[in-house]
Design a protein around this motif. Structure first.
Motif, PDB file in Angstrom:
ATOM      1  N   MET A 169       0.979  -1.741  -0.236  1.00 15.43           N
ATOM      2  CA  MET A 169      -0.436  -0.580  -0.269  1.00 15.43           C
ATOM      3  C   MET A 169       0.947   2.029   0.364  1.00 15.43           C
ATOM      4  SD  MET A 169      -2.953  -0.977  -0.283  1.00 15.43           S
ATOM      5  CE  MET A 169      -3.662   1.174   0.163  1.00 15.43           C
ATOM      6  N   LEU A 170       1.888   1.002   0.333  1.00 17.53           N
ATOM      7  CA  LEU A 170       2.840   2.776   0.370  1.00 17.53           C
ATOM      8  C   LEU A 170       3.650   2.508  -0.863  1.00 17.53           C
ATOM      9  CD1 LEU A 170       4.363   1.852   3.821  1.00 17.53           C
ATOM     10  CD2 LEU A 170       2.740   3.196   3.793  1.00 17.53           C
ATOM     11  N   PHE A 171       3.546   1.423  -0.981  1.00 17.45           N
ATOM     12  CA  PHE A 171       4.514   1.624  -2.288  1.00 17.45           C
ATOM     13  C   PHE A 171       2.879   2.561  -3.669  1.00 17.45           C
ATOM     14  CE2 PHE A 171       4.895   0.591  -7.861  1.00 17.45           C
ATOM     15  CZ  PHE A 171       6.331  -0.039  -7.494  1.00 17.45           C
ATOM     16  N   ALA A 262     -11.049  -5.416   5.007  1.00 15.63           N
ATOM     17  CA  ALA A 262     -11.578  -4.548   5.315  1.00 15.63           C
ATOM     18  C   ALA A 262     -10.070  -3.809   5.922  1.00 15.63           C
ATOM     19  CB  ALA A 262     -12.552  -4.594   6.870  1.00 15.63           C
ATOM     20  N   MET A 263      -8.769  -4.071   6.202  1.00 14.17           N
ATOM     21  CA  MET A 263      -7.531  -2.944   6.637  1.00 14.17           C
ATOM     22  C   MET A 263      -7.640  -1.877   5.988  1.00 14.17           C
ATOM     23  SD  MET A 263      -3.770  -4.690   7.731  1.00 14.17           S
ATOM     24  CE  MET A 263      -4.817  -6.184   8.324  1.00 14.17           C
ATOM     25  N   PRO A 264      -7.236  -1.893   4.820  1.00 11.00           N
ATOM     26  CA  PRO A 264      -6.904  -0.801   4.005  1.00 11.00           C
ATOM     27  C   PRO A 264      -7.989   0.490   4.280  1.00 11.00           C
ATOM     28  CG  PRO A 264      -7.089  -2.712   2.296  1.00 11.00           C
ATOM     29  CD  PRO A 264      -7.409  -3.033   3.326  1.00 11.00           C
ATOM     30  N   TYR A 265      -9.340  -0.181   4.522  1.00 11.88           N
ATOM     31  CA  TYR A 265     -10.638   0.975   4.474  1.00 11.88           C
ATOM     32  C   TYR A 265     -10.452   1.752   5.902  1.00 11.88           C
ATOM     33  CZ  TYR A 265     -12.555  -1.275  -0.253  1.00 11.88           C
ATOM     34  OH  TYR A 265     -12.509  -1.798  -1.485  1.00 11.88           O
ATOM     35  N   TYR A 266     -10.135   0.281   6.975  1.00  5.29           N
ATOM     36  CA  TYR A 266     -10.253   0.726   8.355  1.00  5.29           C
ATOM     37  C   TYR A 266      -9.029   1.804   8.946  1.00  5.29           C
ATOM     38  CZ  TYR A 266     -10.271  -0.216  13.694  1.00  5.29           C
ATOM     39  OH  TYR A 266     -10.302  -0.658  14.948  1.00  5.29           O
ATOM     40  N   PHE A 267      -7.798   0.826   8.404  1.00  4.60           N
ATOM     41  CA  PHE A 267      -6.592   2.200   8.537  1.00  4.60           C
ATOM     42  C   PHE A 267      -6.751   3.262   7.796  1.00  4.60           C
ATOM     43  CE2 PHE A 267      -3.427  -1.584   9.074  1.00  4.60           C
ATOM     44  CZ  PHE A 267      -3.342  -1.182  10.354  1.00  4.60           C
ATOM     45  N   MET A 268      -7.702   3.740   6.582  1.00  2.63           N
ATOM     46  CA  MET A 268      -8.201   5.122   5.802  1.00  2.63           C
ATOM     47  C   MET A 268      -9.004   5.642   6.426  1.00  2.63           C
ATOM     48  SD  MET A 268      -9.001   5.355   1.359  1.00  2.63           S
ATOM     49  CE  MET A 268      -7.028   4.795   1.486  1.00  2.63           C
ATOM     50  N   TYR A 269      -9.939   5.451   7.194  1.00  6.80           N
ATOM     51  CA  TYR A 269     -11.308   5.748   7.460  1.00  6.80           C
ATOM     52  C   TYR A 269     -11.350   5.648   9.308  1.00  6.80           C
ATOM     53  CZ  TYR A 269     -12.094   5.314   2.383  1.00  6.80           C
ATOM     54  OH  TYR A 269     -12.599   5.170   0.844  1.00  6.80           O
ATOM     55  N   LEU A 271      -8.849   5.186  11.497  1.00  7.86           N
ATOM     56  CA  LEU A 271      -7.540   5.079  12.172  1.00  7.86           C
ATOM     57  C   LEU A 271      -7.270   6.168  11.586  1.00  7.86           C
ATOM     58  CD1 LEU A 271      -6.617   1.641  13.087  1.00  7.86           C
ATOM     59  CD2 LEU A 271      -8.003   3.320  14.763  1.00  7.86           C
ATOM     60  N   ASN A 272      -7.308   6.381  10.370  1.00  4.58           N
ATOM     61  CA  ASN A 272      -6.969   7.725   9.703  1.00  4.58           C
ATOM     62  C   ASN A 272      -5.375   7.643   9.680  1.00  4.58           C
ATOM     63  OD1 ASN A 272      -9.899   9.134   9.044  1.00  4.58           O
ATOM     64  ND2 ASN A 272      -9.277  10.070  11.197  1.00  4.58           N
ATOM     65  N   ASN A 273      -5.153   6.841   9.090  1.00  2.00           N
ATOM     66  CA  ASN A 273      -3.233   6.741   9.465  1.00  2.00           C
ATOM     67  C   ASN A 273      -3.075   5.373   8.165  1.00  2.00           C
ATOM     68  OD1 ASN A 273      -0.226   6.290  10.247  1.00  2.00           O
ATOM     69  ND2 ASN A 273      -1.351   6.782  12.118  1.00  2.00           N
ATOM     70  N   MET A 274      -2.757   5.411   7.925  1.00  2.00           N
ATOM     71  CA  MET A 274      -2.276   4.249   6.455  1.00  2.00           C
ATOM     72  C   MET A 274      -0.393   3.733   6.798  1.00  2.00           C
ATOM     73  SD  MET A 274      -4.839   3.831   4.177  1.00  2.00           S
ATOM     74  CE  MET A 274      -3.994   3.386   3.284  1.00  2.00           C
ATOM     75  N   THR A 275       0.046   4.853   7.779  1.00  2.00           N
ATOM     76  CA  THR A 275       1.120   4.116   7.375  1.00  2.00           C
ATOM     77  C   THR A 275       1.429   3.752   8.916  1.00  2.00           C
ATOM     78  OG1 THR A 275       1.291   6.322  10.028  1.00  2.00           O
ATOM     79  CG2 THR A 275       3.062   6.490   7.338  1.00  2.00           C
ATOM     80  N   LEU A 276       0.127   3.510   9.834  1.00  2.00           N
ATOM     81  CA  LEU A 276      -0.211   1.454  10.014  1.00  2.00           C
ATOM     82  C   LEU A 276       0.239   0.606  10.351  1.00  2.00           C
ATOM     83  CD1 LEU A 276      -2.901   2.667  12.629  1.00  2.00           C
ATOM     84  CD2 LEU A 276      -0.979   2.155  12.894  1.00  2.00           C
ATOM     85  N   PHE A 277      -0.235   0.514   9.155  1.00  2.00           N
ATOM     86  CA  PHE A 277       0.552  -0.755   7.899  1.00  2.00           C
ATOM     87  C   PHE A 277       1.647  -1.220   7.850  1.00  2.00           C
ATOM     88  CE2 PHE A 277      -3.108  -0.133   4.907  1.00  2.00           C
ATOM     89  CZ  PHE A 277      -3.090  -1.261   4.625  1.00  2.00           C
ATOM     90  N   SER A 278       2.621   0.286   8.747  1.00  2.00           N
ATOM     91  CA  SER A 278       4.531  -0.548   8.318  1.00  2.00           C
ATOM     92  C   SER A 278       4.785  -1.029   9.766  1.00  2.00           C
ATOM     93  CB  SER A 278       5.122   0.259   8.172  1.00  2.00           C
ATOM     94  OG  SER A 278       5.074   1.007   6.984  1.00  2.00           O
ATOM     95  N   ILE A 279       3.765  -0.166  10.879  1.00  2.00           N
ATOM     96  CA  ILE A 279       3.468  -0.340  12.174  1.00  2.00           C
ATOM     97  C   ILE A 279       3.123  -2.423  12.336  1.00  2.00           C
ATOM     98  CG2 ILE A 279       2.517  -0.406  14.603  1.00  2.00           C
ATOM     99  CD1 ILE A 279       2.636   2.860  13.796  1.00  2.00           C
ATOM    100  N   TYR A 280       1.751  -2.275  11.563  1.00  9.38           N
ATOM    101  CA  TYR A 280       1.554  -4.044  12.117  1.00  9.38           C
ATOM    102  C   TYR A 280       2.378  -4.762  11.243  1.00  9.38           C
ATOM    103  CZ  TYR A 280      -1.760  -7.783  10.753  1.00  9.38           C
ATOM    104  OH  TYR A 280      -2.310  -8.598  10.589  1.00  9.38           O
ATOM    105  N   LEU A 419     -15.493  -1.693  11.575  1.00  8.36           N
ATOM    106  CA  LEU A 419     -15.069  -1.912  13.342  1.00  8.36           C
ATOM    107  C   LEU A 419     -14.996  -3.324  12.891  1.00  8.36           C
ATOM    108  CD1 LEU A 419     -13.358  -1.638  15.793  1.00  8.36           C
ATOM    109  CD2 LEU A 419     -15.666  -0.826  16.140  1.00  8.36           C
ATOM    110  N   TYR A 420     -16.570  -4.132  12.762  1.00  9.96           N
ATOM    111  CA  TYR A 420     -17.173  -5.752  13.248  1.00  9.96           C
ATOM    112  C   TYR A 420     -16.015  -6.291  11.818  1.00  9.96           C
ATOM    113  CZ  TYR A 420     -21.364  -2.839  14.633  1.00  9.96           C
ATOM    114  OH  TYR A 420     -21.915  -2.031  15.780  1.00  9.96           O
ATOM    115  N   GLU A 421     -16.004  -5.696  11.258  1.00 10.12           N
ATOM    116  CA  GLU A 421     -15.550  -7.119  10.150  1.00 10.12           C
ATOM    117  C   GLU A 421     -13.909  -6.892  10.250  1.00 10.12           C
ATOM    118  OE1 GLU A 421     -16.854  -6.162   5.708  1.00 10.12           O
ATOM    119  OE2 GLU A 421     -15.282  -4.571   6.039  1.00 10.12           O
ATOM    120  N   SER A 422     -13.424  -6.158  11.623  1.00 11.86           N
ATOM    121  CA  SER A 422     -11.467  -6.277  11.849  1.00 11.86           C
ATOM    122  C   SER A 422     -11.362  -6.493  12.573  1.00 11.86           C
ATOM    123  CB  SER A 422     -11.264  -4.640  11.926  1.00 11.86           C
ATOM    124  OG  SER A 422     -11.502  -3.953  10.871  1.00 11.86           O
ATOM    125  N   THR A 423     -13.229  -7.386  13.620  1.00  5.32           N
ATOM    126  CA  THR A 423     -12.365  -8.062  14.893  1.00  5.32           C
ATOM    127  C   THR A 423     -13.796  -8.721  15.559  1.00  5.32           C
ATOM    128  OG1 THR A 423     -14.354  -5.914  16.061  1.00  5.32           O
ATOM    129  CG2 THR A 423     -12.081  -5.666  15.819  1.00  5.32           C
TER     130      THR A 423
END
Length: 463
Positions: A169-171, A262-269, A271-280, A419-423
């Motif tokens: 996603m960062l690429f 759902a992860m790209p959508y969850y981080f984007m909308y 948590l508003n933080n796409m850099t979490l992909f790297s942290i994840y 959120l439901y899709e992620s948990t």
């Protein structure tokens, strides 16, 4: 076949390259596929879900037939599994790129291209990945060595997956968030991954040379002993142990695939933080690898199925904590993530061993030693889980008409869905996996007895 008492470390690392290659490329065709269809090609969530489900249904058929073909085949040129790998390796890499290299067509034209490319890729990849997975059971029949081999394979699989999650996603973001940028990013990175896929598989093919038996899987000179394809398929359909192991992994994958989609959508909308992909990815290394280092401790005390039950329960507890806290506190989110991935790691390491154990049950019950079709069943569970999870995520998105992929903010009901899709959904998958694993423990306790009876039968046949 001859038992290899101890596999060299380099052979284990070479085989582990299969896992790294599979996951590096599989993530882009699973986690990000619906995102590519909606945000890159402009297709609706419903159409994206239908396309992945139809394409995967073909893949299920291809996997089942591929396992039967492997069991019926033989090769004196380096072993039958390695023979399949080298034949289909280049076409598999090419079809990976063609799955994203989609010309400017109408919506119907894009859908047709996607579906044909998906089906072709599924057919060819089956004849590479399935023999590669089956190879684990052929290079050694020693349970200890196989466990070590699987640990290396799983660790390198996780590394491939985490690298793909962290980088992809960062690429793609470098090319812009508009459909043209998303599409261009996916095309370029699919080419990069295809080249890496070829390189890693060639390392695995070279590194396992001489370790797969060169003779026919069934005894040479006794061709009538080969079961028919119908008998082979019946062997897995009536193998309760294998079916339970597959169901256990299937439930886990459906839930996790919904979360991953759902992860790209969850981080984007949310948590508003796409850099979490790297942290994840960084946190995933800690959680998953810690499980791989201690899985031997759990297996020794609780067996393969018991370890699966414990791992699934731990992962489910982590998801419950995430849902209660709503991922609002970053330190708590990281801690829960470590717990989830530790439990998932225990399950990942042990579930395939349950399938290898089921080989003993199948041979004891029906007299059919069909390792290829058993691994096909496991791979089928994998592909079904991935497909259903991806499709479910697309369908669920379609149920919320307020979702707008061009908007930077989404209404609360859309955020709740992510959120439901992620948990909750992955939590439910792990709970069902616990149930399957607990039932499976009853079969595992009988393995020594079945193995003993098999040895007696073999001795009687020799006499």
């Amino acid at each position: 076949m001859d038992t290899v008492k101890k596999l060299p470390f380099l052979t284990k690392i070479s085989y582990g390259c299969v896992g790294a290659a599979n996951m590096l490329t599989s993530v882009i065709t699973s986690t990000y596929l619906v995102f590519f269809y909606t945000n890159g090609l402009g297709l609706s969530g419903l159409l994206a879900g239908n396309l992945t489900l139809i394409g995967s249904a073909w893949g299920w058929f291809a996997t089942a037939m591929g396992g039967a073909i492997i069991d019926k085949s033989g090769s004196k040129k380096g072993g039958k599994c390695r023979n399949f790998i080298i034949k289909f390796l280049v076409p598999a890499a090419v079809l990976l790129v063609l799955s994203f290299l989609i010309p400017e067509l109408s919506t119907g034209g894009k859908a047709a291209w996607v579906l044909v490319a998906h089906c072709l890729r599924a057919s060819v990849w089956t004849m590479v990945q399935l023999p590669a997975t089956t190879l684990m059971g052929r290079v050694t029949n020693d349970r200890v060595q196989r466990s070590h081999l699987n640990q290396v394979y799983t660790m390198m699989s996780t590394a491939g997956s985490l690298i793909s999650v962290a980088v992809t996603m960062l690429f793609i973001e470098k090319f812009g968030a508009d459909p043209a940028g998303v599409k261009k990013g996916f095309i370029i990175i699919s080419i990069i991954y295809a080249v890496i896929f070829l390189f890693l598989y060639l390392l695995a093919w070279l590194g396992t040379k001489g370790y797969e038996p060169e003779e026919e899987f069934f005894e040479a000179g006794n061709l009538n002993a080969k079961p028919s394809i119908i008998e082979i398929l019946k062997g897995v359909a009536t193998n309760k142990m294998c079916l339970l192991a597959v169901a256990m992994y299937l439930f886990d994958l459906i839930g996790c695939m919904v979360e991953a989609t759902a992860m790209p959508y969850y981080f984007m909308y949310n948590l508003n933080n796409m850099t979490l992909f790297s942290i994840y990815s960084t946190v995933s290394v800690i959680g998953s690898f810690s499980a791989y280092f201690v899985v031997g401790f759990f297996v020794k005390r609780f067996g393969n199925s018991g370890t699966c039950a414990i791992g699934s329960a731990i992962a489910a507890a982590g998801y419950v904590a995430r849902f209660i806290l709503k991922d609002a506190y970053f330190p708590a989110y990281i801690a829960c993530l470590v717990v989830v991935l530790f439990g998932a790691g225990l399950l990942a390491c042990s579930s395939i061993q349950c399938v290898f154990d089921s080989k003993v049950y199948g041979e004891w019950k029906l007299g059919v030693n069909a390792e290829g079709i058993l691994m096909a069943a496991y791979s089928l569970g994998n592909t079904v889980g991935l497909a259903l999870g991806r499709s479910a995520a697309g369908y669920l998105m379609e149920l919320i008409p307020e979702f707008d992929q061009t908007a930077m903010e989404q209404p609360q009901n859309v955020l709740n869905l992510f959120l439901y899709e992620s948990t909750l959904i992955p939590c439910a998958g792990f709970i069902l996996a616990v149930v399957c694993a607990v039932i499976l423990t009853r079969f595992e306790k009988q393995l020594p007895k079945w193995q003993e009876e098999l040895e007696v039968r073999k001795e009687a046949q020799k006499a």
